[in-house]
Design an enzyme around this catalytic site. Structure first.
Site, PDB file in Angstrom:
ATOM      1  N   CYS A  65      -1.958  -0.651   7.569  1.00 31.79           N
ATOM      2  CA  CYS A  65      -1.132   0.558   7.487  1.00 31.79           C
ATOM      3  C   CYS A  65      -1.150   1.320   8.805  1.00 31.79           C
ATOM      4  O   CYS A  65      -0.115   1.829   9.241  1.00 31.79           O
ATOM      5  CB  CYS A  65      -1.615   1.435   6.336  1.00 31.79           C
ATOM      6  N   GLU A 110       1.098   3.801   1.872  1.00 30.38           N
ATOM      7  CA  GLU A 110       1.662   4.135   3.185  1.00 30.38           C
ATOM      8  C   GLU A 110       2.833   3.236   3.521  1.00 30.38           C
ATOM      9  O   GLU A 110       3.862   3.697   4.033  1.00 30.38           O
ATOM     10  CB  GLU A 110       0.612   3.976   4.293  1.00 30.38           C
ATOM     11  N   HIS A 146       0.857  -1.181   0.000  1.00 29.16           N
ATOM     12  CA  HIS A 146       0.000   0.000   0.000  1.00 29.16           C
ATOM     13  C   HIS A 146       0.897   1.235   0.000  1.00 29.16           C
ATOM     14  O   HIS A 146       2.053   1.181   0.430  1.00 29.16           O
ATOM     15  CB  HIS A 146      -0.892   0.017   1.234  1.00 29.16           C
ATOM     16  N   CYS A 164      -5.850   1.783   6.140  1.00 28.71           N
ATOM     17  CA  CYS A 164      -6.485   0.539   6.580  1.00 28.71           C
ATOM     18  C   CYS A 164      -5.824   0.080   7.888  1.00 28.71           C
ATOM     19  O   CYS A 164      -4.865   0.696   8.359  1.00 28.71           O
ATOM     20  CB  CYS A 164      -6.334  -0.528   5.498  1.00 28.71           C
TER      21      CYS A 164
END
Length: 153
Positions: A90, A59, A57, A87
């Site tokens: 993360c 992040e 992701h 999420c």
């Protein structure tokens, strides 16, 4: 919750540029930048498909790059700017890295872990708390995602 500054808006625009680059590569358009003392130390964009990695992701990519740049997995002076509310994965990584502040654009009503669905960040039983600044350029961040998915349906 902190309030927005002009610097926050400018740094979110950099994260949006990362998100657009992800979209051009066929990824879900989410971007992130890691900042220390007003200076960008790392950038990230969704790379799940390109890296065949469910943890890639935006992040996570930015956090990994920041840790490498600083030669330290603790990012206590770091502010993370991301175009979509993180999420749970993360958010957990941000807690472990001791990120000082999270600034995000659009809320995520399906998987957000900064209060929309889950309250992972700043949960009272966790040992690390961070400053949160939500809704920075939220409409622009959300529209980029909506447009991406509209084109694919």
């Amino acid at each position: 919750m902190d309030t927005m500054t002009e610097a926050d808006e400018n740094l979110m625009r950099v994260a949006l540029a990362e998100a657009r680059a992800a979209a051009e590569a066929g990824e879900v358009p989410i971007g992130a930048v890691a900042v220390i003392g007003g200076e960008i130390v790392a950038r990230g964009q969704n790379r799940v498909l390109r890296d065949t990695d469910p943890s890639a992701h935006a992040e996570m990519v930015a956090l990994r790059a920041a840790a490498r740049a600083l030669s330290n997995y603790r990012l206590a002076d770091c502010e993370l700017y991301v175009t979509l509310e993180p999420c749970a994965m993360c958010a957990g990584a941000m807690i472990h890295a001791r990120v000082a502040r999270l600034v995000y654009g659009a809320a995520d009503s399906k998987a957000g872990a900064a209060g929309s669905v889950l309250e992972v960040l700043n949960h009272p039983k966790l040992n690390h708390q961070m400053k949160l600044t939500p809704d920075i350029l939220a409409e622009e961040c959300g529209e980029l995602l909506r447009e991406f998915f509209r084109e694919r349906r």
